[in-house]
Each structure stands twice: as structure tokens, then as C-alpha cells.
Design a protein around this motif. Structure first.
Motif, PDB file in Angstrom:
ATOM      1  N   ILE A  29       0.840  -1.190   0.000  1.00 13.95           N
ATOM      2  CA  ILE A  29       0.000   0.000   0.000  1.00 13.95           C
ATOM      3  C   ILE A  29       0.880   1.247   0.000  1.00 13.95           C
ATOM      4  O   ILE A  29       1.811   1.357   0.794  1.00 13.95           O
ATOM      5  CB  ILE A  29      -0.920   0.035   1.235  1.00 13.95           C
ATOM      6  CG1 ILE A  29      -1.688  -1.282   1.372  1.00 13.95           C
ATOM      7  CG2 ILE A  29      -1.898   1.211   1.145  1.00 13.95           C
ATOM      8  CD1 ILE A  29      -2.408  -1.422   2.692  1.00 13.95           C
ATOM      9  N   ILE A  30       0.577   2.162  -0.882  1.00 11.55           N
ATOM     10  CA  ILE A  30       1.226   3.470  -0.916  1.00 11.55           C
ATOM     11  C   ILE A  30       0.316   4.441  -0.164  1.00 11.55           C
ATOM     12  O   ILE A  30      -0.832   4.616  -0.532  1.00 11.55           O
ATOM     13  CB  ILE A  30       1.450   3.959  -2.364  1.00 11.55           C
ATOM     14  CG1 ILE A  30       2.172   2.887  -3.198  1.00 11.55           C
ATOM     15  CG2 ILE A  30       2.206   5.280  -2.365  1.00 11.55           C
ATOM     16  CD1 ILE A  30       3.516   2.461  -2.642  1.00 11.55           C
ATOM     17  N   ASN A  31       0.848   5.048   0.881  1.00 12.26           N
ATOM     18  CA  ASN A  31       0.059   5.916   1.766  1.00 12.26           C
ATOM     19  C   ASN A  31      -1.053   5.118   2.445  1.00 12.26           C
ATOM     20  O   ASN A  31      -2.243   5.309   2.170  1.00 12.26           O
ATOM     21  CB  ASN A  31      -0.504   7.122   1.012  1.00 12.26           C
ATOM     22  CG  ASN A  31       0.552   8.170   0.712  1.00 12.26           C
ATOM     23  OD1 ASN A  31       1.749   7.923   0.905  1.00 12.26           O
ATOM     24  ND2 ASN A  31       0.131   9.326   0.248  1.00 12.26           N
ATOM     25  N   GLY A  32      -0.641   4.246   3.348  1.00  8.23           N
ATOM     26  CA  GLY A  32      -1.562   3.362   4.045  1.00  8.23           C
ATOM     27  C   GLY A  32      -2.233   3.990   5.248  1.00  8.23           C
ATOM     28  O   GLY A  32      -2.528   5.190   5.268  1.00  8.23           O
ATOM     29  N   SER A  33      -2.479   3.177   6.273  1.00  3.73           N
ATOM     30  CA  SER A  33      -3.301   3.614   7.406  1.00  3.73           C
ATOM     31  C   SER A  33      -2.689   4.789   8.159  1.00  3.73           C
ATOM     32  O   SER A  33      -3.407   5.692   8.613  1.00  3.73           O
ATOM     33  CB  SER A  33      -3.539   2.444   8.359  1.00  3.73           C
ATOM     34  OG  SER A  33      -2.317   1.895   8.817  1.00  3.73           O
ATOM     35  N   ARG A  34      -1.373   4.810   8.321  1.00  4.35           N
ATOM     36  CA  ARG A  34      -0.747   5.924   9.030  1.00  4.35           C
ATOM     37  C   ARG A  34      -0.897   7.220   8.239  1.00  4.35           C
ATOM     38  O   ARG A  34      -1.193   8.273   8.811  1.00  4.35           O
ATOM     39  CB  ARG A  34       0.733   5.621   9.280  1.00  4.35           C
ATOM     40  CG  ARG A  34       1.498   6.725  10.003  1.00  4.35           C
ATOM     41  CD  ARG A  34       0.903   7.044  11.354  1.00  4.35           C
ATOM     42  NE  ARG A  34       1.671   8.061  12.058  1.00  4.35           N
ATOM     43  CZ  ARG A  34       1.241   8.712  13.124  1.00  4.35           C
ATOM     44  NH1 ARG A  34       0.039   8.446  13.618  1.00  4.35           N
ATOM     45  NH2 ARG A  34       2.006   9.623  13.709  1.00  4.35           N
ATOM     46  N   ALA A  35      -0.716   7.154   6.937  1.00  2.00           N
ATOM     47  CA  ALA A  35      -0.888   8.344   6.101  1.00  2.00           C
ATOM     48  C   ALA A  35      -2.318   8.858   6.182  1.00  2.00           C
ATOM     49  O   ALA A  35      -2.549  10.069   6.294  1.00  2.00           O
ATOM     50  CB  ALA A  35      -0.522   8.028   4.655  1.00  2.00           C
ATOM     51  N   LEU A  36      -3.292   7.961   6.143  1.00  2.00           N
ATOM     52  CA  LEU A  36      -4.691   8.373   6.219  1.00  2.00           C
ATOM     53  C   LEU A  36      -4.987   9.019   7.565  1.00  2.00           C
ATOM     54  O   LEU A  36      -5.711  10.016   7.642  1.00  2.00           O
ATOM     55  CB  LEU A  36      -5.611   7.171   5.999  1.00  2.00           C
ATOM     56  CG  LEU A  36      -7.110   7.462   6.044  1.00  2.00           C
ATOM     57  CD1 LEU A  36      -7.506   8.457   4.966  1.00  2.00           C
ATOM     58  CD2 LEU A  36      -7.924   6.181   5.916  1.00  2.00           C
ATOM     59  N   ARG A  37      -4.408   8.474   8.625  1.00  2.00           N
ATOM     60  CA  ARG A  37      -4.635   9.039   9.953  1.00  2.00           C
ATOM     61  C   ARG A  37      -4.157  10.483  10.020  1.00  2.00           C
ATOM     62  O   ARG A  37      -4.809  11.347  10.607  1.00  2.00           O
ATOM     63  CB  ARG A  37      -3.913   8.197  11.012  1.00  2.00           C
ATOM     64  CG  ARG A  37      -4.235   8.624  12.438  1.00  2.00           C
ATOM     65  CD  ARG A  37      -3.475   7.802  13.456  1.00  2.00           C
ATOM     66  NE  ARG A  37      -3.823   8.197  14.815  1.00  2.00           N
ATOM     67  CZ  ARG A  37      -3.097   7.917  15.878  1.00  2.00           C
ATOM     68  NH1 ARG A  37      -1.974   7.237  15.748  1.00  2.00           N
ATOM     69  NH2 ARG A  37      -3.472   8.311  17.084  1.00  2.00           N
ATOM     70  N   LEU A  38      -3.016  10.763   9.410  1.00  2.00           N
ATOM     71  CA  LEU A  38      -2.514  12.137   9.395  1.00  2.00           C
ATOM     72  C   LEU A  38      -3.312  13.016   8.438  1.00  2.00           C
ATOM     73  O   LEU A  38      -3.487  14.211   8.699  1.00  2.00           O
ATOM     74  CB  LEU A  38      -1.026  12.157   9.021  1.00  2.00           C
ATOM     75  CG  LEU A  38      -0.045  12.082  10.203  1.00  2.00           C
ATOM     76  CD1 LEU A  38      -0.204  10.794  10.993  1.00  2.00           C
ATOM     77  CD2 LEU A  38       1.387  12.231   9.725  1.00  2.00           C
ATOM     78  N   GLU A  39      -3.785  12.453   7.340  1.00  2.00           N
ATOM     79  CA  GLU A  39      -4.552  13.225   6.363  1.00  2.00           C
ATOM     80  C   GLU A  39      -5.822  13.797   6.979  1.00  2.00           C
ATOM     81  O   GLU A  39      -6.188  14.944   6.691  1.00  2.00           O
ATOM     82  CB  GLU A  39      -4.909  12.334   5.167  1.00  2.00           C
ATOM     83  CG  GLU A  39      -5.888  12.923   4.171  1.00  2.00           C
ATOM     84  CD  GLU A  39      -5.321  14.073   3.348  1.00  2.00           C
ATOM     85  OE1 GLU A  39      -6.110  14.813   2.739  1.00  2.00           O
ATOM     86  OE2 GLU A  39      -4.082  14.242   3.334  1.00  2.00           O
ATOM     87  N   VAL A  40      -6.488  13.033   7.832  1.00  2.00           N
ATOM     88  CA  VAL A  40      -7.793  13.456   8.340  1.00  2.00           C
ATOM     89  C   VAL A  40      -7.718  14.114   9.712  1.00  2.00           C
ATOM     90  O   VAL A  40      -8.764  14.423  10.302  1.00  2.00           O
ATOM     91  CB  VAL A  40      -8.782  12.272   8.393  1.00  2.00           C
ATOM     92  CG1 VAL A  40      -9.001  11.695   6.999  1.00  2.00           C
ATOM     93  CG2 VAL A  40      -8.301  11.190   9.352  1.00  2.00           C
ATOM     94  N   SER A  41      -6.518  14.365  10.232  1.00  2.00           N
ATOM     95  CA  SER A  41      -6.418  15.010  11.545  1.00  2.00           C
ATOM     96  C   SER A  41      -5.157  15.856  11.640  1.00  2.00           C
ATOM     97  O   SER A  41      -4.046  15.321  11.643  1.00  2.00           O
ATOM     98  CB  SER A  41      -6.415  13.964  12.663  1.00  2.00           C
ATOM     99  OG  SER A  41      -6.112  14.557  13.908  1.00  2.00           O
ATOM    100  N   LYS A  42      -5.342  17.173  11.753  1.00  2.00           N
ATOM    101  CA  LYS A  42      -4.183  18.046  11.914  1.00  2.00           C
ATOM    102  C   LYS A  42      -3.557  17.879  13.287  1.00  2.00           C
ATOM    103  O   LYS A  42      -2.356  18.109  13.455  1.00  2.00           O
ATOM    104  CB  LYS A  42      -4.583  19.495  11.647  1.00  2.00           C
ATOM    105  CG  LYS A  42      -4.970  19.737  10.201  1.00  2.00           C
ATOM    106  CD  LYS A  42      -5.050  21.207   9.859  1.00  2.00           C
ATOM    107  CE  LYS A  42      -5.482  21.396   8.403  1.00  2.00           C
ATOM    108  NZ  LYS A  42      -4.562  20.735   7.451  1.00  2.00           N
ATOM    109  N   VAL A  43      -4.338  17.486  14.284  1.00  2.00           N
ATOM    110  CA  VAL A  43      -3.759  17.180  15.595  1.00  2.00           C
ATOM    111  C   VAL A  43      -2.738  16.056  15.452  1.00  2.00           C
ATOM    112  O   VAL A  43      -1.625  16.128  15.994  1.00  2.00           O
ATOM    113  CB  VAL A  43      -4.852  16.793  16.604  1.00  2.00           C
ATOM    114  CG1 VAL A  43      -4.239  16.187  17.865  1.00  2.00           C
ATOM    115  CG2 VAL A  43      -5.692  18.013  16.980  1.00  2.00           C
ATOM    116  N   ASN A  44      -3.087  15.024  14.702  1.00  2.00           N
ATOM    117  CA  ASN A  44      -2.150  13.928  14.460  1.00  2.00           C
ATOM    118  C   ASN A  44      -0.935  14.410  13.668  1.00  2.00           C
ATOM    119  O   ASN A  44       0.193  13.978  13.911  1.00  2.00           O
ATOM    120  CB  ASN A  44      -2.847  12.786  13.718  1.00  2.00           C
ATOM    121  CG  ASN A  44      -3.802  12.024  14.601  1.00  2.00           C
ATOM    122  OD1 ASN A  44      -3.710  12.058  15.822  1.00  2.00           O
ATOM    123  ND2 ASN A  44      -4.766  11.344  13.995  1.00  2.00           N
TER     124      ASN A  44
END
Length: 324
Positions: free
Chosen positions: A84-99
Motif C-alpha cells: 500500500i502506498i500511503n496506508g493507514s498511518r498516512a490516512l490518519r494524518l490526512e484526516v487530523s491536523k492534531v495527528n
């Protein structure tokens, strides 16, 4: 080649620029548009490379649950050990600026002072606690600079929050952040493919905060400054040639630490020359006019990277098969 490239997304207008490049390279691919769908956990995924381009701003296009469906699909793919390119960790950061901010700070990258709040009264309390002469509010889950407002007093914030103009983040979390005053009205966005720096682009912010580079935004939003179609004398996006900054090495290390292969990272300098990083966009887009001027093309680099990943997967499968 083994399998194909699967492009996970929710926005056809942003994805067509990639699929055109995949067609140019004659690469096998399939789009997974995840506005809605069915995920059968009893079936294993197909072989191939999976590239997630899910966007935090999907709700603005009537796709409020696309990130949640994508999270489920990626969990399924990761369980079956798919590439996977840009997997679960990338998605977590994409949807949360706090993250994003906590991850950036953990990597030694400076971010603006920020407080997160839920509830209108808590937003006011957070601004008082921040104790900054000027500050901005922004959505925790945003994209395109959604919800960014500049304030110079608590009274002005109070009036806004209690007015019909108040815009709540889709996840209910509002960020109150110190305003970084730049000596000139622009920010810098650094683009990375395969975790490596491609180019930096200077973005004029004199006409607003919403800074999506995609051509589609030219039609949808006049506050999205993306080139010559807007009433301006100079281009809003300009690629900086021979760009060199020590922060690039830190950005590449940050992307590696967080398993992000493709991203745009934005920073701003204050009048003392201090650099603040404030956004990580894992669903990065590129401005066609700026790229054409210097003959550098981000989506072509992405397509070539996906091609290389697919070839590597094919080689690995063949090697493993030979030992059976």
C-alpha cells in the motif's frame, strides 16, 4: 507484471491527472471510488499495488464517509499484507491536523502553537489560553484550507463563533493556532514522491487561505488561487528552481518514520526567518501552469514511482515462486 495498480480515491476530477499519466506509461490500473461500497472481509484482495488518494475534504463533495470506508479497506489490505502506498498511518494524518502536528513535533519539526477545542465556549477559552495577539481558527479535518479564519481579538472570535457564519469542522474539532506573520504574503509547499523531494512551489496567499493546487478548484472556488484564470497579474503558484533548505532532510525523515510515500508539506517563515510547518497533505495535487513553466510534472513522477513499485512486486513474486 503481477496484478495492477489500484487507485483508491473519492474525486474523479483530481484523479484523472494521474490516470492520464498511467495511460501514457501503458500501466495496468483500476480505480476504486470509495464514496460508497461493499467490503467483504471473507474474500482476499487482488494482487497489486494499492495507492490511497483519499482526501480529508471529501465531505465537501458529498462524500462524508469516504475516509471511514477507506480506513476499513486499508485495514483489510494490510491484514493480507498487500503493498500500500500511503496506508493507514498516512490516512490518519490526512484526516487530523492534531495527528499531523504531534507527529511533526515528534520528528523535531517546529509547528505553530495550537490548541484543539470542541464546543463554542471551549473555542473561546482556548483562544484566551493561547494568548496571541493574532490567531487563526481552522478545522482539524479539513483540506484546501477549509475553515481558516484570522482574528485579531477575542471579541472578534466571540462574535464569529456565535454567528450563523460559524463553520464547524466535520469531526467537531476546531483548532486555535497562533498566526505566523510572514514578511511577504506567500507560503512554500514541498512535494515528495517515493519519500524523496521533487520540487518546492511558492504559493501567493494575498487573496486567501484556501490553497488547493488542483485545476478543478479554479471552477469551484475563487478563493483557491490556482493560476491565470483568476483576476491577478502574477501566478499564484510558482515552482522555485534550485530550491535548497535543511528542512528537506527532516521532511524526508518524517515521511519515512510515518510510512508516507507521496505528500506535499507546507511551511511559512515569520519576519525573523523562523520556519513553521503547518500542513501535511497526503492527497497532494499539482498545479499545471507552474509545472509547465519549468517542465517538472508531479503526477508523472507519481506514475513512474507506481510503475517501479509494481515491477518490484512482480520480481518478488517470481523470486518467491522459484523457491517453492
Amino acid at each position: 507484471m503481477t496484478g495492477k495498480i489500484y487507485v483508491i480515491h473519492e474525486n474523479d476530477e483530481w484523479t484523472i491527472h494521474l490516470t492520464k499519466r498511467l495511460d501514457e506509461l501503458a500501466l495496468p490500473y483500476e480505480e476504486w471510488h470509495l464514496n460508497e461500497g461493499i467490503l467483504d472481509l471473507t474474500v482476499s484482495p487482488p494482487e497489486g499495488i494499492f495507492y490511497s488518494r483519499m482526501s480529508a475534504s471529501s465531505h465537501t463533495r458529498g462524500h462524508p464517509f469516504a475516509p471511514e470506508l477507506t480506513e476499513a479497506v486499508i485495514a483489510w489490505l494490510e491484514y493480507y499484507d498487500r503493498k500500500i502506498i500511503n496506508g493507514s498511518r498516512a490516512l490518519r494524518l490526512e484526516v487530523s491536523k492534531v495527528n499531523q502536528y504531534t507527529a511533526l513535533e515528534a520528528a523535531g519539526i517546529r509547528t505553530p502553537n495550537t490548541i484543539a477545542a470542541v464546543g463554542k465556549e471551549q473555542i473561546i477559552r482556548a483562544a484566551k489560553r493561547l494568548d496571541a495577539a493574532s490567531f487563526i481558527t481552522k478545522h482539524n479535518r479539513a483540506g484546501k484550507g477549509l475553515g481558516v479564519q484570522l482574528f485579531h481579538s477575542i471579541d472578534a472570535l466571540n462574535e464569529y463563533v456565535k454567528s450563523p457564519r460559524f463553520e464547524l469542522s466535520i469531526d467537531g474539532i476546531t483548532l486555535i493556532q497562533e498566526y505566523i506573520q510572514a514578511p511577504e504574503p506567500y507560503i512554500t509547499r514541498c512535494e515528495f514522491v517515493g519519500g524523496k523531494f521533487v520540487y518546492a512551489v511558492q504559493v501567493d496567499t494575498s487573496e486567501g487561505f484556501e490553497l488547493c493546487p488542483a485545476e478543478a478548484c479554479q471552477i469551484e472556488d475563487l478563493f483557491c488561487p490556482v493560476g491565470e484564470k483568476l483576476p491577478t497579474k502574477k501566478p499564484k503558484f510558482k515552482i522555485i528552481e534550485d530550491f535548497q533548505e535543511p528542512i528537506i532532510e527532516k521532511y524526508e525523515s518524517f515521511l519515512k518514520q510515518n510510512d508516507i510515500q507521496i505528500a506535499g508539506i507546507e511551511f511559512i517563515r515569520n519576519d525573523r526567518g523562523e520556519l513553521y510547518t503547518y500542513d501535511v497533505n497526503t492527497n497532494t495535487n499539482y498545479n499545471a501552469d507552474a509545472e509547465f513553466a519549468v517542465k517538472k510534472f508531479g503526477m508523472l513522477e507519481v506514475a513512474k514511482f507506481l510503475e517501479q513499485q509494481l515491477k518490484t512486486l512482480t520480481s518478488t513474486v517470481k523470486t518467491n515462486y522459484s523457491y517453492k
